[in-house]
Structure formats: structure tokens, C-alpha cells
Scaffold this active site. Structure first.
Site, PDB file in Angstrom:
ATOM      1  N   GLU A   1       5.142 -22.069 -41.352  1.00 20.54           N
ATOM      2  CA  GLU A   1       5.453 -21.483 -42.663  1.00 20.54           C
ATOM      3  C   GLU A   1       5.738 -19.989 -42.519  1.00 20.54           C
ATOM      4  OE1 GLU A   1       5.987 -23.137 -45.282  1.00 20.54           O
ATOM      5  OE2 GLU A   1       4.898 -25.031 -45.087  1.00 20.54           O
TER       6      GLU A   1
ATOM      7  N   ARG B   1       9.454 -18.623 -43.533  1.00 20.99           N
ATOM      8  CA  ARG B   1       9.498 -17.832 -44.771  1.00 20.99           C
ATOM      9  C   ARG B   1       9.503 -16.331 -44.486  1.00 20.99           C
ATOM     10  NH1 ARG B   1       6.337 -21.202 -49.440  1.00 20.99           N
ATOM     11  NH2 ARG B   1       6.315 -23.205 -48.401  1.00 20.99           N
TER      12      ARG B   1
ATOM     13  N   ASP C   1      11.183 -33.325 -41.564  1.00 21.54           N
ATOM     14  CA  ASP C   1      12.482 -32.833 -42.023  1.00 21.54           C
ATOM     15  C   ASP C   1      13.188 -31.750 -41.194  1.00 21.54           C
ATOM     16  OD1 ASP C   1      10.421 -31.158 -42.823  1.00 21.54           O
ATOM     17  OD2 ASP C   1      10.786 -31.308 -44.964  1.00 21.54           O
TER      18      ASP C   1
ATOM     19  N   GLU D   1      15.584 -29.471 -52.139  1.00 20.54           N
ATOM     20  CA  GLU D   1      16.429 -30.331 -51.295  1.00 20.54           C
ATOM     21  C   GLU D   1      17.605 -30.976 -52.024  1.00 20.54           C
ATOM     22  OE1 GLU D   1      13.058 -30.508 -51.386  1.00 20.54           O
ATOM     23  OE2 GLU D   1      12.625 -29.462 -49.515  1.00 20.54           O
TER      24      GLU D   1
ATOM     25  N   THR E   1      15.721 -23.209 -42.812  1.00 20.41           N
ATOM     26  CA  THR E   1      15.188 -24.272 -43.670  1.00 20.41           C
ATOM     27  C   THR E   1      14.568 -23.728 -44.952  1.00 20.41           C
ATOM     28  OG1 THR E   1      13.887 -26.308 -43.674  1.00 20.41           O
ATOM     29  CG2 THR E   1      12.913 -24.417 -42.547  1.00 20.41           C
TER      30      THR E   1
HETATM   31  C1  DMJ Z   1      10.375 -25.230 -47.895  1.00 22.69           C
HETATM   32  O1  DMJ Z   1       9.388 -24.410 -47.444  1.00 22.69           O
HETATM   33  C2  DMJ Z   1      11.324 -25.600 -46.781  1.00 22.69           C
HETATM   34  O2  DMJ Z   1      12.504 -26.085 -47.313  1.00 22.69           O
HETATM   35  C3  DMJ Z   1      10.724 -26.600 -45.833  1.00 22.69           C
HETATM   36  O3  DMJ Z   1      11.631 -26.997 -44.854  1.00 22.69           O
HETATM   37  C4  DMJ Z   1      10.274 -27.820 -46.614  1.00 22.69           C
HETATM   38  N1  DMJ Z   1       9.393 -27.487 -47.683  1.00 22.69           N
HETATM   39  C5  DMJ Z   1       9.771 -26.415 -48.586  1.00 22.69           C
HETATM   40  C6  DMJ Z   1      10.616 -26.858 -49.760  1.00 22.69           C
HETATM   41  O4  DMJ Z   1      10.421 -28.101 -50.234  1.00 22.69           O
END
Ligand code: DMJ
Length: 601
Positions: free
Chosen positions: A188, A192, A325, A451, A538
């Protein structure tokens, strides 16, 4: 004599005037040419960069980057060919097809401003907002790291929320410190915080973000102690002690989460590029190389939890959603980031696509779904998190001119969109039953995830089918109607099927980083963060493709002419009243469109 001298003088004056006029025209033409060349080739730095003192700007070419030829022209040709093939006739609403569809931008920009103001008023400097109780919360660890502000930086820039961007920038650059005695989730933090800092640098060229990113990167070494290929999943920010010895739970002889140990390539590659230090991308590549040799139960796919030290992985739960994912997402995106050079990621991605088609796709009542797979059978469910897949498939299909996969992506985007439209409040639960689109019990919450709008945005960019804009608008309107908190900000919903849906009092930072960004980009012109030139990590932070060799390495290319372009709100709405009128019209249209879809269903 006097007459002929007069005539001679008059002729001379005329010649002089003509010569002067030609000279002025040439000077004018030269100036115009010079300006257009600069704009076209990335001459001017962004407006934000221009505001910085000279020594705070990144040097052209970054830290000694060589200029290389790119194949961007080729990529452009490829994707437009696919686009033409799939363009549908009989559009829903011609107005929505316009490249500058300002009303959609106005709405989303207003939502972002609302969200930001609420964060500023009630949770300033904290990780995330509690919009209902009007407070803040820490999400990454025991103390806040201003997650929302970092995640929001590039979105604020893109939307031209200039004042708000400067507030966020000053907060992050003045106050963000990693000297905090706590452990945080490595994955995370990387997607982020590292992603947010790098994305902000990519758009602004402000080298102070690189300094912060580098301070964080230095702390990464404790996660890779003793030369281990796979990092531990927690990062000790002070970095004094081995995580593995300090916290036995982190030892690698236990099962670890696929996404958490396999989602590094993009941030590490861009980090290596901006710091001119290959050690980061080498670490990320070593992970993927090791994983490419493993044997798993479903060819091309990996179980959700794995043993990093085993060659043969247990055959268990496979999914494109939670726990898995972004591992798959980065196989494709790293290949694209390298200008389609990295063969290993590409090969693995191709096997993933084959695996998805063979094992995870199910058809029910005319719709295609992405299911999860347990032991030896699929589960009759589709989860919101997996809905990034249609966008991923479309991006890969456009890069490879693969029309069959693009068609599949279209079908999957539709079932993901219907996860919203089939609910009475127009917001999707976390999981649906693929037989009837009903929420699966205990998983009926909507937590502001991106998503579905992410895939809708990519499908719009690749196919230019106007239905995608209208779908995005419907989702935005449902958010506006059911998730908006009166006193400011937006909240997740506890149960989308409840008679009176309750807010969960949590505004996720990815709502600003991703959901609102993708919705906004759905309504900008396609050269704003063109998919041929940018890759989104992501968490939707944009990194320039093939940074070392691309024209973007001069700081930022067409930031001025596209990303921060004035074709957005300011120019199209003359007054506040006009803005209000447009937004009201949109709310009305979206409500009608939703009703239509419900009736049709
Ligand atoms: C986000 O932090 C990112 O997209 C991650 O890959 C998946 N979870 C959240 C959003 O749903």
C-alpha cells in the site's frame, strides 16, 4: 525634373514600405513557428514547474538520462486501427462524443473540489476523512502519513484545481516525514505514497517530489534484507531491525499474498529512472523472473496466496480480484512502460490472458463474467475488484491489435457496468451473483472503488463508443446522489441493497486518486494523458512511458497543452449559474438513463 524626382522618391518609399511589411511578416511567422515547435516538442515546462525557483526543477533528461528513439508513433498507429474496427454506428448521444465534453468535466471537478474541501476542513494532514463524523483517521499505520493529500496531488493538477493543488503540495513537501516509528504495509505504501509522489513529479517536474520519493525508497532496503528476492510485506519505516526477525508473521515460509509481493515493477522502474539507480528495477525484475519458473495448478495463473520459497505452488484459490489483481496488471503495464521491450513480462501476460479465457470466464443470461476459481471449479460470483480486467485486456488488445480480446473486454465491461445499473441506488456491491446481479450476502457494500470506471475510461479511449461516457456519467450521478455527505465529502455505503442505505463514514484515498480521476479523464480530450504516452500505476498515478527515452524526460512534455489545458471547466462555463444549470441537466439526464436501463433489464 522636380516631378520625376518626386515620382522616384514615391517609388522608393513604396519599395521601403513593402520591404518593411515583408520583414514584419517574416518576424511574425518566425515567432509563431518558434512557439508552436516548443509546444509540440515539450519545450515549456508546466505552469507549476515554472513557478519554482530554478534549482528546484529537474534537469532536462533527468539524472543523466540518454535520449533514445521511441516507437510511440508505431503504437499510435496500432491502437487507432483497432479503434476504427470497433467504432459502432448509431451513437447514443452525439454531444457526448465531442472531444471537449465540458459538462462531464464540470461535474467531476465539482465532486473533487467538494471532496478536497471536506478533507481540508475535517481531516487535514491525516490519512483519510471520516465524512459523517467529520474527523480524520490513520489507515496505513498507527500514525497518519497524509495519504489522501498524496493520492490527490496529480488529480488536482489534472483537473486544474490549482489553488487546491498548491495547498496539497505545500502540505506534502513541508510536512511529510518518514521518520516515524511504525511499520506499514509495503504494498500500500508503495502504490499510494511512492506512486503519488512519482506521479506528482511526472506532471509537475518538481524535483522536491523526487527527494521525498528517494527518502522513502531508502527505507525499502529493510524489506529486502539478506539479499532475499521476495520482500516482507511490512516496512519498518525507521528501518533499524530486520522485519523478518522482529515480526515472525512476516517470515517467508508462510503464505503471502500474490499482489503484495508481485506489484513493484512500475514504481521501481520509474524510481530507478528518476534516481538513475538500477537497483530498484533489478529487485522487481528478480521477483518476476523467479515467479516465471514456478509451476501452478492453472497454467498462466497464480494462486492468491503463495509460498515464496516453493517451486510448485499449492493449487487453491485463483482470482483476478482481491489479493491478486495488480500482480497481473503490472505484467502488461511494465511491458508497455518499457516501450514494449521487456519480453519476460509480455510472455507472462500472454499466458495470463490465455488462463483467464480458459478458466475464469463464464457466460450467464447472455452476459460474460469474470469468476473466481476454487480448487477445481469456478465460483458463481464476480467481484468489483476484478473489474479492472476489461480495461487491462483492452489496453493489451490495442497494443497487439487483437480484436477478439477487445471484444471480450467490451463484454466484460458491460457486465461490470451492470453491477451498478442493476442495483436500485445505481452503486455496485463488492460481489454479485453472476446469475442475477444480486449482491452476495455480507459483500453488499460499495467502498468507492475505481475498477469499473477505470475500465469504462479505457474502453472509451480505445473504442470511442459514446455509451461509455454515458455509463460513466450514470455512475457519477449515483455517487452524487447516494454517497455525498451534506456537510462535505463522500462516503462508502454499507449495503447497496438496504431500504435506506447507510453511509460507512469512510472516504477512501483512492476515491480521489482513482475513481474521480478516471471519471474526469473520461470526459477530457484523448490527448490528455494519452494512453500511448502514459501508464497508470495501480493507484492511477501516471508515469510517462519509456521515460528515459521519451521526450517527457525534459520535465514534462505537453503538460501545458494538454494535462493542464484550459479547455476544461474555466473556459466552457461562463459563470457559476451556468455551471449549476449544466450540472442539474446532467443529474436529470443520468437519472432518466438509469431508469431506462432498469426498465430494459
Ligand atoms: C486501490 O488501492 C488499488 O487500485 C489497488 O490495486 C486495489 N485496491 C484499491 C482500489 O480498489
Amino acid at each position: 525634373m522636380a516631378v520625376s524626382a518626386f515620382l522616384l522618391n514615391q517609388a522608393r518609399v513604396r519599395r521601403l514600405v513593402v520591404a518593411l511589411a515583408i520583414f514584419l511578416i517574416c518576424v511574425y511567422a518566425w515567432i509563431v513557428l518558434l512557439r508552436s515547435t516548443k509546444l509540440g516538442e515539450g519545450g515549456p515546462l508546466s505552469r507549476f514547474q515554472q513557478k519554482l525557483p530554478h534549482d528546484e526543477r529537474i534537469a532536462p533528461g533527468g539524472a543523466g538520462n540518454p535520449q533514445r528513439q521511441t516507437d510511440r508513433t508505431k503504437a499510435k498507429g496500432a491502437s487507432s486501427k483497432v479503434k476504427d474496427t470497433y467504432k459502432e454506428s448509431g451513437s447514443i448521444d452525439e454531444e457526448l462524443l465531442q472531444d471537449e465534453y465540458s459538462p462531464g468535466q464540470i461535474l467531476i471537478k465539482k465532486m473533487m473540489k467538494n471532496t478536497w474541501d471536506a478533507y481540508k476542513n475535517y481531516a487535514w494532514g491525516q490519512d483519510e476523512l471520516r465524512p459523517v463524523s467529520k474527523g480524520g483517521m490513520s489507515s496505513l499505520g498507527s500514525q497518519s502519513m497524509m495519504l489522501t493529500a498524496i493520492d490527490a496531488l496529480d488529480t488536482l493538477m489534472i483537473m486544474h484545481l490549482d489553488q487546491e493543488y498548491l495547498e496539497a503540495r505545500d502540505l506534502v513537501l513541508d510536512k511529510l516525514s518518514f521518520d516515524v516509528p511504525m511499520t506499514v504495509n509495503f504494498f500500500e505504501t508503495n502504490i499510494r505514497i511512492m506512486g503519488g509522489l512519482l506521479g506528482a513529479f511526472a506532471l509537475s517536474g518538481d524535483a522536491r517530489y523526487v527527494t521525498k520519493a528517494s527518502e522513502l525508497a531508502q527505507r525499502y532496503s529493510t524489506a529486502f534484507e539478506n539479499g532475499q528476492v521476495f520482500p516482507s510485506n511490512r516496512l519498518d519505516l525507521m528501518g533499524h531491525m530486520s522485519n523478518a526477525t522482529k515480526e515472525p508473521d512476516l517470515r517467508l515460509d508462510r503464505r503471502v499474498i500474490l499482489a503484495e509481493i508481485g506489484t513493484f515493477s512500475l514504481e521501481f522502474a520509474y524510481l530507478s529512472d528518476v534516481l538513475n539507480d538500477p537497483s530498484y528495477i533489478q529487485k522487481a525484475t528478480a521477483i518476476i523472473e523467479r515467479m516465471s519458473k514456478w509451476k501452478t495448478g492453472l497454467e498462466g495463473l497464480y494462486p492468491a496466496t503463495i509460498y515464496p520459497n516453493k517451486e510448485v505452488q499449492p493449487d487453491d484459490y485463483y482470482s483476478m480480484g482481491g489479493l491478486c489483481d495488480s500482480f497481473y496488471e503490472y505484467l502488461l503495464k511494465y511491458w508497455l512502460y518499457t516501450g514494449k521491450r521487456d519480453q519476460l513480462h509480455h510472455d507472462m501476460y500472454k499466458r495470463v490472458v490465455a488462463g483467464i479465457k480458459k478458466h475464469l470466464i463464464q457466460k450467464r443470461n447472455g452476459h460474460y463474467f469474470l469468476t473466481n476459481y476454487k480448487t477445481d471449479r469456478f465460483i458463481e460470483e464476480q467481484e468489483h475488484l476484478a473489474c479492472f480486467v476489461p480495461g487491462m485486456l483492452a489496453l493489451g488488445a490495442a497494443a497487439e491489435e487483437d480484436q477478439e480480446t477487445l471484444q471480450l473486454a467490451e463484454a466484460l465491461t458491460e457486465s461490470c457496468y451492470l453491477m451498478y445499473q442493476k442495483q436500485k441506488i445505481g452503486l455496485s456491491p463488492e460481489f454479485i451473483d453472476i446469475n442475477n446481479f444480486q449482491p452476495i450476502s455480507q459483500k453488499s457494500y460499495w467502498v468507492m472503488r475505481p475498477e469499473v470506471v477505470e475500465s469504462i475510461f479505457i474502453m472509451w479511449r480505445i473504442t470511442k463508443n459514446p455509451k461509455y461516457r454515458s455509463w460513466g456519467l450514470n455512475i457519477a450521478q449515483a455517487i452524487e446522489k447516494y454517497a455525498k455527505v451534506e456537510t462535505g465529502g463522500y462516503s462508502g455505503i454499507e449495503d447497496v441493497s438496504a431500504d435506506s442505505p447507510k453511509k460507512n463514514d469512510h472516504q477512501e484515498s483512492f476515491f480521489l486518486a482513482e475513481t474521480l480521476k478516471y471519471l474526469y479523464l473520461l470526459f477530457t480530450s484523448s490527448d490528455v494523458l494519452s494512453l500511448n504516452e502514459w501508464i497508470f500505476n495501480t493507484e492511477a498515478h501516471p508515469f510517462p512511458i519509456n521515460w528515459r527515452g521519451s521526450p517527457y524526460s525534459s520535465g514534462k512534455k505537453d503538460v501545458e497543452s494538454s494535462v493542464l489545458d484550459d479547455t476544461t471547466v474555466g473556459h466552457s462555463a461562463n459563470s457559476k449559474a451556468e455551471e449549476e444549470r449544466i450540472v442539474k441537466k446532467l443529474v436529470y439526464e443520468a437519472q432518466n438513463a438509469r431508469d431506462d436501463v432498469k426498465q430494459a433489464a
